[in-house]
Structures are given as C-alpha cells and as structure tokens.
Motif scaffolding. Structure first.
Motif, PDB file in Angstrom:
ATOM      1  N   SER A  37      14.985  24.041 -23.801  1.00  0.00           N
ATOM      2  CA  SER A  37      13.520  24.139 -23.796  1.00  0.00           C
ATOM      3  C   SER A  37      13.076  25.499 -23.261  1.00  0.00           C
ATOM      4  O   SER A  37      12.151  26.118 -23.799  1.00  0.00           O
ATOM      5  CB  SER A  37      12.917  23.035 -22.924  1.00  0.00           C
ATOM      6  N   LEU A  38      13.740  25.957 -22.214  1.00  0.00           N
ATOM      7  CA  LEU A  38      13.382  27.235 -21.593  1.00  0.00           C
ATOM      8  C   LEU A  38      13.616  28.392 -22.553  1.00  0.00           C
ATOM      9  O   LEU A  38      12.775  29.299 -22.682  1.00  0.00           O
ATOM     10  CB  LEU A  38      14.216  27.421 -20.325  1.00  0.00           C
ATOM     11  N   ILE A  39      14.783  28.358 -23.225  1.00  0.00           N
ATOM     12  CA  ILE A  39      15.118  29.430 -24.171  1.00  0.00           C
ATOM     13  C   ILE A  39      14.121  29.470 -25.324  1.00  0.00           C
ATOM     14  O   ILE A  39      13.813  30.533 -25.864  1.00  0.00           O
ATOM     15  CB  ILE A  39      16.562  29.247 -24.686  1.00  0.00           C
ATOM     16  N   GLY A  40      13.610  28.281 -25.692  1.00  0.00           N
ATOM     17  CA  GLY A  40      12.644  28.233 -26.787  1.00  0.00           C
ATOM     18  C   GLY A  40      11.412  29.077 -26.542  1.00  0.00           C
ATOM     19  O   GLY A  40      10.747  29.529 -27.494  1.00  0.00           O
ATOM     20  N   MET A  41      11.090  29.303 -25.273  1.00  0.00           N
ATOM     21  CA  MET A  41       9.910  30.099 -24.945  1.00  0.00           C
ATOM     22  C   MET A  41      10.173  31.599 -25.073  1.00  0.00           C
ATOM     23  O   MET A  41       9.231  32.408 -25.002  1.00  0.00           O
ATOM     24  CB  MET A  41       9.456  29.782 -23.517  1.00  0.00           C
ATOM     25  N   GLY A  42      11.429  31.983 -25.248  1.00  0.00           N
ATOM     26  CA  GLY A  42      11.766  33.408 -25.319  1.00  0.00           C
ATOM     27  C   GLY A  42      11.134  34.111 -26.500  1.00  0.00           C
ATOM     28  O   GLY A  42      10.647  35.249 -26.374  1.00  0.00           O
ATOM     29  N   TYR A  43      11.103  33.456 -27.652  1.00  0.00           N
ATOM     30  CA  TYR A  43      10.633  34.103 -28.872  1.00  0.00           C
ATOM     31  C   TYR A  43       9.150  34.503 -28.798  1.00  0.00           C
ATOM     32  O   TYR A  43       8.809  35.664 -29.063  1.00  0.00           O
ATOM     33  CB  TYR A  43      10.888  33.192 -30.073  1.00  0.00           C
ATOM     34  N   ILE A  98      13.073  47.671 -28.971  1.00  0.00           N
ATOM     35  CA  ILE A  98      13.025  46.579 -29.955  1.00  0.00           C
ATOM     36  C   ILE A  98      14.441  46.074 -30.264  1.00  0.00           C
ATOM     37  O   ILE A  98      14.686  44.874 -30.383  1.00  0.00           O
ATOM     38  CB  ILE A  98      12.308  47.030 -31.245  1.00  0.00           C
ATOM     39  N   ILE A  99      15.402  47.040 -30.381  1.00  0.00           N
ATOM     40  CA  ILE A  99      16.795  46.647 -30.644  1.00  0.00           C
ATOM     41  C   ILE A  99      17.362  45.852 -29.473  1.00  0.00           C
ATOM     42  O   ILE A  99      18.029  44.826 -29.650  1.00  0.00           O
ATOM     43  CB  ILE A  99      17.664  47.890 -30.918  1.00  0.00           C
ATOM     44  N   VAL A 132      18.686  42.077 -29.699  1.00  0.00           N
ATOM     45  CA  VAL A 132      20.050  41.685 -29.307  1.00  0.00           C
ATOM     46  C   VAL A 132      20.003  40.621 -28.207  1.00  0.00           C
ATOM     47  O   VAL A 132      20.768  39.654 -28.223  1.00  0.00           O
ATOM     48  CB  VAL A 132      20.847  42.927 -28.842  1.00  0.00           C
ATOM     49  N   SER A 133      19.098  40.833 -27.247  1.00  0.00           N
ATOM     50  CA  SER A 133      18.958  39.854 -26.148  1.00  0.00           C
ATOM     51  C   SER A 133      18.564  38.488 -26.692  1.00  0.00           C
ATOM     52  O   SER A 133      19.095  37.458 -26.256  1.00  0.00           O
ATOM     53  CB  SER A 133      17.908  40.337 -25.145  1.00  0.00           C
ATOM     54  N   LEU A 134      17.636  38.524 -27.658  1.00  0.00           N
ATOM     55  CA  LEU A 134      17.191  37.263 -28.259  1.00  0.00           C
ATOM     56  C   LEU A 134      18.341  36.588 -28.999  1.00  0.00           C
ATOM     57  O   LEU A 134      18.513  35.361 -28.935  1.00  0.00           O
ATOM     58  CB  LEU A 134      16.023  37.527 -29.217  1.00  0.00           C
ATOM     59  N   ILE A 142      20.693  34.958 -26.377  1.00  0.00           N
ATOM     60  CA  ILE A 142      20.205  33.680 -25.813  1.00  0.00           C
ATOM     61  C   ILE A 142      20.180  32.587 -26.887  1.00  0.00           C
ATOM     62  O   ILE A 142      20.326  31.407 -26.575  1.00  0.00           O
ATOM     63  CB  ILE A 142      18.824  33.830 -25.137  1.00  0.00           C
ATOM     64  N   TYR A 143      20.026  32.987 -28.166  1.00  0.00           N
ATOM     65  CA  TYR A 143      20.085  31.986 -29.236  1.00  0.00           C
ATOM     66  C   TYR A 143      21.513  31.472 -29.415  1.00  0.00           C
ATOM     67  O   TYR A 143      21.725  30.300 -29.759  1.00  0.00           O
ATOM     68  CB  TYR A 143      19.552  32.570 -30.544  1.00  0.00           C
ATOM     69  N   ILE A 144      22.498  32.347 -29.214  1.00  0.00           N
ATOM     70  CA  ILE A 144      23.904  31.901 -29.256  1.00  0.00           C
ATOM     71  C   ILE A 144      24.166  30.919 -28.116  1.00  0.00           C
ATOM     72  O   ILE A 144      24.828  29.896 -28.295  1.00  0.00           O
ATOM     73  CB  ILE A 144      24.857  33.106 -29.178  1.00  0.00           C
TER      74      ILE A 144
END
Length: 582
Positions: free
Chosen positions: A27-33, A59-60, A64-66, A69-71
C-alpha cells in the motif's frame, strides 16, 4: 462467530503478521507513483533553476528508483499471494480436521437425518470459500484500507475542497452496499443448500450405479439429478440477480467519481482557484485512481465475504451439533464376562415411535441367544442399543451388572463384535480391512484370523494376496468373500460379546456353509446374539426371543417354541419350511 473464526489464525500468527507487513508495504509503495509524478511535473520540469542535463538526470534517477520499488512490490505481492494462500489452505485443513473429528463423535441419529453428499459439500465447497476469505479478507481490508487512507490524505494536500467533494459520495456507496448485502446473504445461503443437494444426489446415484443399470433406470436418475440441478440454477440465478443489483449500483457510484473529477477539476483549473493548476489536476487524477481502485476492491470483496461467512456458518452448524453423551467419569472394566440384561427398555427414533416397548431379558456370559420375528419388529434395534449407538428412551441396559451409560464408549465397543448382512469394507487392501479389527495385530494373527474365517485359501489365490485392492466397498469381491473378510476382522478383534445381524441371509447355500463353519468357531465361548432370518440356523440357541411390534411376544428353546399351539415362532417356522419345500 467472529472470535471462533479468528481462533484459526492463532497457529499461524507469525505468518499472518508478515503477511500484513507485506500488505502495508504494498500500500505504501503504491503512493510512490503520484508523489513522484507531482515532483517531476511541479518541481523539476518547470524549474528554471535546474539545468536541462540535471533535469534529465533527476528524471532518470526517479524512474530507476520507481522501477526498484516496483520490483520490491512485485516480490512482496508474490509473498502475499503465495504465503497468504498457504496460510488460508492450512486454516482450511485445520477446520476440515476439526469437522472430521466432530463427525466421528456425532451419534448415529445425526447420520440417520443427514445425507452423506450434503455433509461432504460442507467439508469441501464450503471450507474452500472459508479458506479464500481467511486469506483474502485481512489482505483486502488492510491493503485497500491503507490505500484509501493514504490516497485520501494525499488528495487533501493537493486540493482539500476537491477531496471532500469526492469523499461525500462514499457514504452513498456504503448505503447501497448495506442495502443489497442482506439480499446477497440470503441468496448465497440458498445456493449452498442447492449445491449440497446436488452432491447428495450425485453421491447416491454413483453409489447405486449397478442397481440403476440393472433396473434400466438411467432416465429416472437423470430426472432426480435434474431436479436438484434446476434448484441450483434457480438459487444461483437469484444470487446473481442480487449480486448484479449490488455491483451495478455500486459501480454507478464509482462512475460518479469520474463525472465529479472531470467537471469539478476542469472548473477549478479554468477558474484558477488557489494553487490548483494543470499539474495538480494531473496528480489528482493519478491519485484518485489509487482511491477508487481499493474502494472497488472492497465493494467486490462483499461477494467473497458473503460466500466465506455462509460457508463458516454451515461449518459451525456441524461443529455445534451435540456429540454422543458419555459419562464424565466413565468406567473401563479390564475384562468383560459378557452378561447382558435389558430392564424395561423403551426406545423411539425421532421419526418413528414405539420401536421398542418394555423389552426385558437377560443373557448369561458365553450364552447364545437368537432374535426372530417379522421385519421392522425391533430385532436390529436391540442390537444397536447394546453398543450404545442410540440412547434408550426409558429403561436400562446392563453389561456385567453395569449400566452401559456408565461405561466408556471405547471400552464398551472394544468388547463387542458385529457381523451384519450388509458388510461395509473400506476402499483399500484385504490386509487393511482385516487389520481394522485390531490395528496392532501381528502377521501371524492376521493369517490365523483369515484361516478361521475360511478366507485364507482364497486370499492366497490372488496375485497380490493380502495386499490385493478390493475397490470401493469391496466391489471386486463376492458377497460371501466380503462376509468372510468381515468375520476375519471380528476374529482379530476377539471380543467377548458378538452380534450376528442376519449375517448369512443373503448368501447361497454353499457359501453359507463355509460361513456357518467360521461363525461356529467365532461364537465359541462368547456371548452371542443372533438376528436370524433362516430359522433352521438357530436350533442350537440357548433361548430364542420372538420380537414383534417392539415387544418380546414369545421366548424359549427351539423345541419349546415349536410345541406352542398357534405360536408365533411355530407359524414362522412352518411358513418358512413350506416355502423351502416349494
């Protein structure tokens, strides 16, 4: 009910906590985008203080960070899906074990009133739905709940007035959910009942397939099955109607979100209200998706909740059934002499009254007695009362002077052997079925029991001997072979009390002679009760009781009863003899 459901989580507390932690992180990671989207559009792209190269670099790095965290979220989702389902299926296994244990403790009367197929439906279909609820319930509530809260808080930071407008439509969705939920609960309960009917019909038809084919009644069985099948379709149709009303209504509320989002958001941007600009609008749209999706998940979760709760209620119906009543401090005699006494015994089944009326008799240890009379007179019922399969309505049954209600079931039934006309053999090998009489018996004892039952030579003639598979209910064996295996089973048990309930009435003369020889040795030195159809087989009984309409109407030796003018036994004997001669 809720506390009892929660109790099944206790053995898996650590796994459950890890599952919830993983759900929280998802749930927490979902807020990253949306946060990173807002950062790029609001702070990086329009900034004049950051160079073009730095913007590209930032931006890169964000991209990459996104991705990283998606992985991580992918791995967390794998854990939740895999370990969460494992937890659910283990809970299902625990419930199934508890139900099976409870079924072993229920009295015979429960099985008189409940079909096997319906019981199986509760153990399989219902518990599968409970398992799904056990796994998905906390996850859906936790992940969706956290996502809802987090996304709403973030929406407030973007434009609090717009967020409150969206929030105002949520109670409408909740009211619709509550209103339609009652209909769904009732509809899904009826669906469960109809599935149980189908299982019961199928189990009965498959078990009796040979009879069906022998009487060429396939069409009749199809007709019976179709009746329960149509009942299921009707019940499911009502359930789907309720579910359709629920989902269409709630999804309409979800569509209102889009209308509000488009209209109000467009107006706020156009009017230039506060700091709400195009960037804020785009971020708001992205975040609203995180708000609506968990809300939709919770709405759809209601159906799974209804299935799981309905299944758990049906599970509890069995778990709350009263078990066989045993004395809290039962007596367990070391040795049984085998003296049996009925004192003014009355007995009624729930659906049948007056099965036994004031029955009294006494059998000495090691004595052989017989019960004869017309079908339905109460002979088999007398046999069923001795092992305490049913509780007497009135009166008392004593074994060695002790009321059977004061004896432990284990001690009582360990000392009673039963050979019936309708032999039940388990799907497995001959060895397993004979060893059922005493699981710790040696190979020598097994062979000795088979020899005494006149079945050893037949077993040796089989390719796999004692390890030959006999099929469901012993379908690969003849009636006489099944009967002799059941006798071998009792030889192995070696009880002081023996009940023979029309053990040879369905056999041919040659097979009957083999079994009579086995029974002669089996009854030697044991208290024996024989329910006989062929009166010629009980000439050597110490005493014969004639049972009719739940009463003992005559008693005496074979010769004494034949000397009673117009006696019940004499009439039965002469009638049978005439039929034999003809």
């Amino acid at each position: 009910m809720f506390k009892r459901f929660i109790s099944y989580y206790k053995p898996y507390k650590k796994l459950f906590i890890l599952d919830m932690i993983a759900s929280f992180l998802i749930s927490l990671i979902g807020m990253g985008y949306p946060i990173l989207t807002r950062t790029i559009l609001n702070d990086i792209v329009p900034s004049e203080e950051i160079t073009q190269d730095d913007k590209i670099k930032f931006i890169i790095i964000i991209g990459v960070s996104l991705l990283v965290i998606y992985i991580i979220r992918m791995l967390l989702r794998f854990f939740v899906q895999y370990k969460g389902h494992v937890m659910g299926v283990r809970m299902q296994s625990d419930m199934r074990r508890d139900m099976f244990k409870k079924l072993q403790q229920l009295p015979f009367s429960y099985y008189d009133e409940n079909e096997t197929g319906k019981i199986m439906s509760r153990m399989t279909n219902d518990l599968q739905d409970v398992s799904e609820l056990a796994h998905h319930g906390p996850e859906n509530l936790f992940i969706s709940g956290m996502s809802l809260i987090a996304s709403f808080v973030y929406l407030l930071t973007i434009e609090w007035r717009f967020a409150l407008v969206l929030l105002a439509s949520v109670p409408i969705m909740v009211l619709v959910s509550v209103f339609t939920r009652k209909q769904m609960r009732k509809a899904f309960t009826e669906t469960r009942k109809s599935i149980a009917m189908i299982n019961a019909s199928t189990e009965s038809s498959i078990s009796g397939i040979r009879v069906t084919k022998a009487f060429n009644n396939t069409d009749k069985e199809l007709e019976k099955f179709e009746k329960s099948n149509k009942s299921y379709v009707n019940a499911r149709s009502v359930a789907y109607k309720a579910m359709g009303q629920f989902q269409s209504s709630t999804m309409f509320i979800t569509d209102l979100f889009n209308v509000i989002l488009l209209s109000v958001g467009g107006l706020l941007v156009t009017l230039g209200t506060g700091d709400f600009n195009v960037t804020s609008y785009v971020t708001f749209v992205v975040t609203v998706g995180l708000f609506i999706n968990p809300l939709t998940t919770l709405i759809n979760f209601v159906e799974q909740y209804q299935n799981g709760v309905t299944g758990f209620k049906r599970f509890l119906e069995i778990m709350d059934e009263p078990i066989e009543e045993e004395d809290p401090n039962p007596i367990e005699p070391k040795n049984f002499i085998g003296q049996i006494e009925f004192k003014n015994v009355y007995f009624d089944y729930d659906s049948t009254k007056g099965v036994l009326n004031d029955v009294s008799f006494k059998i000495n240890g090691g004595e052989k007695v017989a019960f004869v009379g017309p079908s339905g007179g109460g002979k088999t019922t007398i046999c069923h009362l001795i092992p305490n399969f049913y509780k007497v309505t009135k009166g008392q049954i004593l074994i060695d002077g002790i009321d059977i209600n004061k004896l432990s079931f284990r001690s009582l039934r360990k000392n009673i052997g039963i050979v019936q006309q309708d032999v039940f053999l388990f799907n497995g090998t001959i060895r397993e079925n004979i060893m059922y009489g005493r699981l710790d018996a040696t190979e020598e004892e097994l062979i000795d029991a088979a020899k005494k039952a006149n079945i050893y030579d037949f077993i040796l003639s089989l390719p796999n001997g004692f390890d030959t598979e006999i099929g469901e209910r012993g379908v690969r064996l003849s009636g006489g072979q099944k009967q002799r295996i059941s006798i071998a089973r009792v030889f192995l048990k070696n009880p002081p009390i023996l009940i023979l309930d029309e053990a040879t009435s369905a056999l041919d003369n040659t097979t009957e002679l083999l079994i009579q020889d086995a029974l002669k040795e089996l009854t030697y030195g044991r208290t024996t009760l024989v329910v006989a159809h062929r009166l010629s087989t009980i000439k050597n009984a110490s005493i014969i009781y004639v049972v009719e309409n739940g009463k003992i109407v005559e008693e005496g030796t074979h010769d004494q009863l034949l000397n009673i003018e117009n006696g019940k036994f004499k009439n039965l004997y002469e009638s049978q003899f005439k039929k034999t001669v003809i």
